[in-house]
Enzyme design. Structure first.
Site, PDB file in Angstrom:
ATOM      1  N   SER A   6     -14.561 -35.783   4.405  1.00 57.34           N
ATOM      2  CA  SER A   6     -14.268 -37.261   4.353  1.00 57.34           C
ATOM      3  C   SER A   6     -13.836 -37.803   3.293  1.00 57.34           C
ATOM      4  CB  SER A   6     -15.529 -38.077   4.673  1.00 57.34           C
ATOM      5  OG  SER A   6     -15.369 -39.449   4.429  1.00 57.34           O
ATOM      6  N   TYR A  22     -24.825 -39.387   2.832  1.00 62.30           N
ATOM      7  CA  TYR A  22     -23.360 -38.962   3.544  1.00 62.30           C
ATOM      8  C   TYR A  22     -22.479 -38.699   2.650  1.00 62.30           C
ATOM      9  CZ  TYR A  22     -19.293 -39.780   6.789  1.00 62.30           C
ATOM     10  OH  TYR A  22     -18.251 -39.244   7.447  1.00 62.30           O
TER      11      TYR A  22
HETATM   12  N1  LIG Z   1     -14.566 -41.500  12.156  1.00 60.17           N
HETATM   13  C1  LIG Z   1     -14.436 -41.549  10.812  1.00 60.17           C
HETATM   14  O1  LIG Z   1     -13.780 -42.517  10.309  1.00 60.17           O
HETATM   15  C2  LIG Z   1     -14.595 -40.487  10.057  1.00 60.17           C
HETATM   16  C3  LIG Z   1     -14.025 -40.464   8.796  1.00 60.17           C
HETATM   17  C4  LIG Z   1     -14.386 -39.428   8.026  1.00 60.17           C
HETATM   18  C5  LIG Z   1     -15.138 -38.198   8.528  1.00 60.17           C
HETATM   19  N2  LIG Z   1     -15.358 -38.343   9.814  1.00 60.17           N
HETATM   20  C6  LIG Z   1     -16.401 -37.207  10.064  1.00 60.17           C
HETATM   21  O2  LIG Z   1     -15.754 -36.854  11.537  1.00 60.17           O
HETATM   22  C7  LIG Z   1     -16.613 -36.097  12.199  1.00 60.17           C
HETATM   23  C8  LIG Z   1     -16.627 -36.507  13.657  1.00 60.17           C
HETATM   24  O3  LIG Z   1     -17.163 -37.924  13.706  1.00 60.17           O
HETATM   25  P1  LIG Z   1     -16.682 -38.990  14.551  1.00 60.17           P
HETATM   26  O4  LIG Z   1     -16.174 -40.060  13.857  1.00 60.17           O
HETATM   27  O5  LIG Z   1     -15.946 -38.414  15.676  1.00 60.17           O
HETATM   28  O6  LIG Z   1     -17.960 -39.359  15.057  1.00 60.17           O
HETATM   29  P2  LIG Z   1     -18.777 -39.468  16.631  1.00 60.17           P
HETATM   30  O7  LIG Z   1     -17.885 -39.766  17.631  1.00 60.17           O
HETATM   31  O8  LIG Z   1     -19.947 -40.060  16.376  1.00 60.17           O
HETATM   32  O9  LIG Z   1     -18.877 -37.852  16.634  1.00 60.17           O
HETATM   33  C9  LIG Z   1     -19.880 -37.005  16.011  1.00 60.17           C
HETATM   34  C10 LIG Z   1     -20.258 -35.730  17.264  1.00 60.17           C
HETATM   35  O10 LIG Z   1     -20.986 -34.982  16.342  1.00 60.17           O
HETATM   36  C11 LIG Z   1     -21.968 -34.598  17.420  1.00 60.17           C
HETATM   37  N3  LIG Z   1     -23.109 -34.204  16.849  1.00 60.17           N
HETATM   38  C12 LIG Z   1     -23.997 -35.206  15.860  1.00 60.17           C
HETATM   39  N4  LIG Z   1     -25.149 -34.632  15.650  1.00 60.17           N
HETATM   40  C13 LIG Z   1     -24.927 -33.362  16.202  1.00 60.17           C
HETATM   41  C14 LIG Z   1     -25.768 -32.233  16.016  1.00 60.17           C
HETATM   42  N5  LIG Z   1     -27.190 -32.154  15.302  1.00 60.17           N
HETATM   43  N6  LIG Z   1     -25.718 -31.107  16.764  1.00 60.17           N
HETATM   44  C15 LIG Z   1     -24.403 -31.111  17.407  1.00 60.17           C
HETATM   45  N7  LIG Z   1     -23.422 -31.974  17.438  1.00 60.17           N
HETATM   46  C16 LIG Z   1     -23.940 -33.152  16.756  1.00 60.17           C
HETATM   47  C17 LIG Z   1     -22.015 -35.620  18.311  1.00 60.17           C
HETATM   48  O11 LIG Z   1     -22.191 -35.271  19.812  1.00 60.17           O
HETATM   49  P3  LIG Z   1     -23.807 -35.250  20.295  1.00 60.17           P
HETATM   50  O12 LIG Z   1     -24.309 -36.758  20.168  1.00 60.17           O
HETATM   51  O13 LIG Z   1     -23.517 -34.937  21.757  1.00 60.17           O
HETATM   52  O14 LIG Z   1     -24.601 -34.327  19.755  1.00 60.17           O
HETATM   53  C18 LIG Z   1     -20.650 -36.086  18.238  1.00 60.17           C
HETATM   54  O15 LIG Z   1     -19.697 -35.687  19.372  1.00 60.17           O
HETATM   55  C19 LIG Z   1     -18.073 -36.194  11.460  1.00 60.17           C
HETATM   56  O16 LIG Z   1     -18.429 -35.334  10.717  1.00 60.17           O
HETATM   57  C20 LIG Z   1     -17.678 -37.322  10.490  1.00 60.17           C
HETATM   58  O17 LIG Z   1     -18.565 -37.582   9.350  1.00 60.17           O
HETATM   59  C21 LIG Z   1     -15.485 -39.436  10.492  1.00 60.17           C
END
Ligand SMILES: NC(=O)c1ccc[n+]([C@@H]2O[C@H](COP(=O)([O-])OP(=O)(O)OC[C@H]3O[C@@H](n4cnc5c(N)ncnc54)[C@H](OP(=O)(O)O)[C@@H]3O)[C@@H](O)[C@H]2O)c1
Length: 263
Positions: free
Chosen positions: A146, A159
């Site tokens: 991130s 985080y």
């Molecule tokens: N959105 C942003 O602005 C942003 C910015 C920088 C980085 N990121 C990173 O991008 C990645 C994806 O995030 P997102 O924004 O797409 O959020 P999201 O929609 O909440 O996706 C996170 C995914 O991770 C899965 N997950 C969480 N805990 C898990 C576990 N213990 N085992 C297996 N799967 C798990 C969740 O699925 P389940 O609930 O089905 O497990 C969900 O599908 C993350 O690493 C986040 O830190 C996001």
């Protein structure tokens, strides 16, 4: 112009964690095409099934599994069996959680859960596959970090630290694995519209859609970029904040809005 150069790689067998929503789901849909085999991992099977249906409709073949990425043994066994059948050429360790933490020492502090999913979960995903790719002499592994990884911010110590660890882990592994023909990339998004950011109640500068973010990631991975950091104004700001003297930055970041605890 920046994204119009031809792709140099065409991934055909792809493993994604956190594929049931947000960036993981957008990446799965973006990669889905005839001749592409996808392995989708998450915890919520109904959300994974919906993404699977979209990807199948686009012509991909899909395997899906409900596995918690903190379950090291289960994940290793599933990845090894799937890789025997599919020989992954791209693995994206994407699953993660976010949220504010008030500090260490409180009984209900979710810091350790954040580290367990965001850092141990990434290790659990890449450990089973990297030696296999090294033996094959090819493959790409991408780690989801991130822009929050560049400077610790009040309100998100766990985080930010987990994402910094993931970024440095990936940067280090890249050097270790390059001679064997395996590429390791680190992805550093800014704010993207996903269920994760839907919980933020503050203004998110340069917020972008998940499809646009997936496109940038796909093109960066196709070129074997070491670091895929976007959008560039937020990346520049993150680098600037990291480079400025702490006393100057501390006063600025202390006024930033706080995230809610992990949901
Ligand atoms: N959105 C942003 O602005 C942003 C910015 C920088 C980085 N990121 C990173 O991008 C990645 C994806 O995030 P997102 O924004 O797409 O959020 P999201 O929609 O909440 O996706 C996170 C995914 O991770 C899965 N997950 C969480 N805990 C898990 C576990 N213990 N085992 C297996 N799967 C798990 C969740 O699925 P389940 O609930 O089905 O497990 C969900 O599908 C993350 O690493 C986040 O830190 C996001």
């Amino acid at each position: 112009m920046r994204y119009s150069r031809p792709m140099v790689n065409n991934f055909k067998s792809i493993l994604l964690t956190g594929a049931g929503s947000g960036l993981g789901a957008a990446l799965a849909r973006r990669y889905a095409a005839p001749g592409v085999r996808l392995a989708l991992i998450g915890r919520d099977d109904s959300r994974l099934a919906a993404v699977e249906a979209d990807c199948v409709a686009r012509g991909a073949t899909v395997e899906r599994a409900s596995i918690d990425v903190t379950d090291r043994a289960a994940l290793a066994a599933w990845i090894a069996a799937a890789d025997d059948a599919l020989a992954f050429d791209l693995v994206i360790a994407n699953a993660g959680i976010s949220g504010g933490t008030s500090g260490l020492g409180e009984s209900n502090d979710p810091s350790r859960l954040i580290f367990a999913i965001n850092l141990d979960g990434v290790l659990n995903t890449i450990e089973p596959i990297l030696p296999r790719m090294r033996r094959r002499g090819s493959g790409t592994v991408a780690l989801m970090s991130s822009l929050a990884s560049f400077r610790g911010l009040p309100g998100t110590p766990a985080y930010g630290a987990s994402k910094a660890a993931v970024r440095v882990l990936g940067e280090s592994l890249r050097g270790d694995y390059l001679p064997s023909g395996v590429a390791v990339s680190v992805i550093c998004p800014g704010f993207v519209v996903t269920p994760m950011t839907a919980r933020n109640t503050f203004h998110m500068p340069f917020l972008m859609g998940a499809e646009r973010a997936a496109e940038i990631m796909v093109r960066g991975l196709a070129r074997g970029k070491a670091r895929i950091a976007f959008p560039w104004p937020m990346y520049a700001l993150a680098r600037l904040i990291a480079a400025l003297p702490a006393p100057l930055v501390d006063r600025f970041v202390a006024r930033l809005p706080r995230k809610a605890p992990p949901g």
